[in-house]
Design a protein around this motif. Structure first.
Motif, mmCIF file in Angstrom:
data_model
loop_
_atom_site.group_PDB
_atom_site.id
_atom_site.type_symbol
_atom_site.label_atom_id
_atom_site.label_comp_id
_atom_site.label_asym_id
_atom_site.label_seq_id
_atom_site.Cartn_x
_atom_site.Cartn_y
_atom_site.Cartn_z
ATOM 1 N N UNK A 187 -1.136 -4.468 0.128
ATOM 2 C CA UNK A 187 -0.336 -5.058 1.114
ATOM 3 C C UNK A 187 1.123 -5.067 0.460
ATOM 4 N N UNK A 188 1.234 -5.531 -0.874
ATOM 5 C CA UNK A 188 2.607 -5.609 -1.352
ATOM 6 C C UNK A 188 3.093 -4.032 -1.368
ATOM 7 N N UNK A 189 2.403 -3.183 -1.721
ATOM 8 C CA UNK A 189 2.655 -1.752 -1.824
ATOM 9 C C UNK A 189 3.296 -1.129 -0.476
ATOM 10 N N UNK A 190 2.410 -1.643 0.679
ATOM 11 C CA UNK A 190 2.964 -1.330 1.958
ATOM 12 C C UNK A 190 4.099 -1.914 2.593
ATOM 13 N N UNK A 214 -0.587 7.831 0.306
ATOM 14 C CA UNK A 214 -0.574 8.842 1.571
ATOM 15 C C UNK A 214 -0.193 8.183 2.848
ATOM 16 N N UNK A 215 -0.628 7.013 3.060
ATOM 17 C CA UNK A 215 -0.013 6.306 4.286
ATOM 18 C C UNK A 215 1.434 5.659 3.893
ATOM 19 N N UNK A 216 1.763 5.423 2.862
ATOM 20 C CA UNK A 216 2.807 4.820 2.638
ATOM 21 C C UNK A 216 3.890 6.167 2.790
ATOM 22 N N UNK A 230 3.019 -5.160 9.584
ATOM 23 C CA UNK A 230 1.935 -3.938 9.723
ATOM 24 C C UNK A 230 1.391 -3.758 8.339
ATOM 25 N N UNK A 231 1.829 -4.181 7.526
ATOM 26 C CA UNK A 231 1.096 -3.696 6.062
ATOM 27 C C UNK A 231 -0.215 -4.600 5.930
ATOM 28 N N UNK A 232 -0.303 -5.683 6.473
ATOM 29 C CA UNK A 232 -1.696 -6.595 6.360
ATOM 30 C C UNK A 232 -2.757 -6.002 7.174
#
Length: 160
Positions: A28-31, A100-102, A40-42
């Motif tokens: 979550x912190x990364x995204x 990859x998502x990031x 949106x990260x959660x």
């Protein structure tokens, strides 16, 4: 042997849950950097964490029933080692997918910003290039039907 089986399952579940929570929190912190404050990260972090838990717990169930031909403490340590390696591999794959998502989200965001900047710039007047940077069109074939009807710049002729 039943005590070793239950102990292995308890240790495996604790490892899976602990690593899954770590992935959820750090993921979550990364995204959040790319998703910003829109929340949106959660959900993405939660989905990745659930997938990780399911895969690792499934691997735990498979490894717990395998017979490696070694019994007692050696068998327990062997199963634990296999389980730790599988958790590490699954953790690495999960971190790869988070990256990859990031990257994909960053690229989409950059393209959106570029499109917005190009749209904002449409109403402005275009800069006219200086006269010395105009391309010399003397190589255009005037006989060709699709050739532009541009006349070359006139230059003084020096006879020597």
């Amino acid at each position: 042997m039943a005590d070793g089986f239950v102990t292995f399952l308890v240790i495996g579940v604790v490892l899976a849950v602990a690593d899954g929570l770590l992935i959820k929190r750090s993921g979550r912190a990364y995204l959040e950097e790319v998703y910003g404050g829109d929340g949106g990260a959660e959900p993405v972090s939660r989905m990745v964490s659930v997938l990780f838990h399911l895969v690792v717990l499934g691997l735990l169930a498979i490894v717990s029933t395998m017979d490696f031909g070694v019994s007692g403490a050696e068998g327990f340590v062997l199963k634990l080692g296999v389980m730790l390696l599988l958790v590490a591999i699954t953790h690495g794959i999960t971190m790869y997918w988070l990256g990859k998502i990031r990257r994909r989200h960053r690229l989409e965001h950059a393209l959106d910003e570029e499109t917005a900047a190009a749209t904002r710039g449409r109403g402005r007047r275009r800069r006219v290039p200086p006269a010395d940077s105009v391309v010399d069109v003397t190589t255009v074939d005037p006989e060709h039907p699709l050739s532009p009807r541009i006349h070359p710049p006139t230059r003084p002729v020096i006879n020597g």
